[in-house]
Design an enzyme around this catalytic site. Structure first.
Site, short mmCIF file in Angstrom:
data_model
loop_
_atom_site.label_atom_id
_atom_site.label_comp_id
_atom_site.label_asym_id
_atom_site.label_seq_id
_atom_site.Cartn_x
_atom_site.Cartn_y
_atom_site.Cartn_z
N GLY A 76 0.80 -1.22 0.00
CA GLY A 76 0.00 0.00 0.00
C GLY A 76 0.83 1.27 0.00
N THR A 77 1.95 1.27 0.71
CA THR A 77 2.78 2.47 0.76
C THR A 77 3.31 2.83 -0.62
OG1 THR A 77 3.42 2.25 3.08
CG2 THR A 77 4.97 3.39 1.63
N ASN A 129 -7.47 4.27 8.83
CA ASN A 129 -6.89 3.12 9.53
C ASN A 129 -6.93 3.25 11.03
OD1 ASN A 129 -4.99 5.23 8.76
ND2 ASN A 129 -3.42 4.03 9.79
N GLN A 183 -7.67 -0.01 3.88
CA GLN A 183 -8.47 -0.51 5.01
C GLN A 183 -9.88 -0.93 4.60
OE1 GLN A 183 -7.45 -1.18 8.04
NE2 GLN A 183 -5.37 -0.41 7.69
N SER A 222 -3.60 -3.08 -0.39
CA SER A 222 -2.45 -3.79 0.17
C SER A 222 -2.84 -5.22 0.50
CB SER A 222 -1.96 -3.10 1.44
OG SER A 222 -0.85 -3.77 2.00
N HIS A 253 -1.57 -7.58 2.55
CA HIS A 253 -1.51 -8.18 3.88
C HIS A 253 -2.65 -7.75 4.79
CE1 HIS A 253 0.30 -4.93 6.51
NE2 HIS A 253 0.55 -4.43 5.32
N THR A 288 11.20 -6.89 -11.83
CA THR A 288 10.60 -8.21 -12.05
C THR A 288 9.41 -8.40 -11.12
OG1 THR A 288 12.75 -9.12 -12.65
CG2 THR A 288 11.04 -10.70 -12.02
N CYS A 332 2.38 1.86 11.70
CA CYS A 332 3.51 2.61 11.13
C CYS A 332 4.12 3.56 12.15
CB CYS A 332 3.05 3.39 9.90
SG CYS A 332 2.40 2.34 8.59
#
Length: 377
Positions: free
Chosen positions: A69-70, A149, A177, A197, A199, A235, A321
């Site tokens: 996401g970042t 978030n 989120q 994102s 995860h 890649t 974060c």
């Protein structure tokens, strides 16, 4: 141990691991290689892109795989702003994720952009009229997150996107989120770019995406071999992309959130009734179904978290974060909460397995933990 920090990261789903396994074993090739091993990987990558595009209401060619996401937020904010000819004015809010705010600050410091923050209403909501008032002829980008978030507030993104589109301004939304719980799509939300994102959805860390309309020019941040149609060289993480596609497919069929919403509401009612002085952060109604966040004035949020963990409840004080920082949450401060009170915040982010009995256990543990911290002061 009850894990209630899914906004920080969710456990990887078994089905996701099984979908990924062939691409870390037999089909391990580089998808850019023109031989059988590489072409097998390329087919897996293409299938993942098609699956995700169908779920996110866009074309496969509009999916850009990233490391998370970042990176997706950085690519959206910097990439669209630097490629756009309109001007050097960006509109966002003070409660965005650090990835958006830091990207805006980079553009301000190094490229002379002016950053405008839209005023926030009740619980952190953005009024479409306030957004309209913030736009100028030289506004080059609007970036407003779908769901916060830290406080769980869900923005009226479609209405905000209509304002931006009427003014001819591209709009990006951080849907990291919201993707696990709400209908998230490029065209269904009406936005021009959307970040996700893996995860947060049950895929491994290290994979994410930016969905961006093909008509929107974007300057790449990474230069090299020209992968991802020249928008993100490097890649591709084929196994990660396949895992992300499976995670999105699994979640796209089970997003009502009704059961977890009931458990969330039980926690909110119970905590506010059991802990004197406690208050909910974020909007009471326009919030994610699995999100309950509070401040406990007169305590230390970190101390309450330790007491909760002793009682078998794992939660957080807000954004992972910012974990370990002594600074008060920029989100809570932006809502007008003083810094000392902001440092008392505790966030519970549930998964679909949390039931009413679990909610009662959380309420009891919170009441005991806050009382224990209070007795030490």
């Amino acid at each position: 141990m009850m894990y209630l920090d899914n906004a920080a990261t969710a456990p990887v789903r078994r089905e996701v691991l099984e979908a990924m396994w062939p691409y870390v074993t037999a089909d391990f090739g580089n998808p850019s290689s023109h031989h059988e091993v590489g072409e097998a990987a390329a087919r897996g990558l293409a299938d993942a892109r098609e699956t995700i595009a169908a779920a996110l209401d866009c074309r496969a060619a509009e999916i850009v795989f990233t490391s998370g996401g970042t990176e997706a937020n950085n690519l959206a904010v910097k990439g669209i702003a630097l490629a756009a000819p309109r001007g050097r004015h960006i509109v966002t809010t003070a409660i965005e994720h650090e990835a958006v705010l830091a990207s805006c600050d980079y553009l301000r410091r190094h490229h002379g952009f002016e950053i405008a923050l839209v005023p926030l209403g009740d619980g952190g909501l953005v009024d479409p009229h306030a957004l309209a008032a913030a736009l100028r002829p030289d506004t080059t980008l609007v970036s407003i997150m779908h769901a916060n978030n830290e406080i769980g507030t869900v923005q009226p993104i479609r209405a905000l996107a209509e304002i931006a589109r009427a003014a001819g301004v591209p709009m990006h939304t951080d849907a990291v989120q919201s993707a696990p719980w709400l209908r998230v799509g490029l065209r269904s939300l009406g936005v021009d770019a959307l970040s996700v994102s893996g995860h947060k959805l049950g895929a491994p860390k290290g994979i994410g995406l930016l969905a961006v309309r093909g008509s929107v020019p974007i300057e790449p941040l990474l230069h090299g071999g020209g992968q991802e149609r020249g928008r993100r060289s490097g890649t591709e993480n084929v196994a990660g992309a396949v895992g992300l596609a499976e995670a999105i497919r699994l979640r796209s069929g089970a997003r009502s959130g009704d059961s977890v919403r009931r458990s969330r509401d039980s926690i909110i009612r119970g905590v506010l009734g059991a802990v004197p002085g406690a208050f909910l952060t974020g909007h009471r109604d326009a919030r994610l179904p699995a999100h309950a966040s509070f401040c406990f004035p007169g305590t230390s949020g970190e101390a309450v978290l330790l007491e909760l963990e002793r009682r078998g409840i794992v939660s957080s004080s807000g954004s992972a974060c910012a974990a370990g920082s002594d600074d008060a949450s920029h989100v809570l401060v932006a809502l007008g909460i003083d810094e000392d009170t902001a440092r008392t915040a505790v966030r519970f982010t549930l998964d679909s397995r949390v039931d009413e009995a679990d909610a009662a256990r959380v309420v009891s543990a919170v009441a005991d933990a806050v009382a224990a911290v209070g007795s030490l002061r």
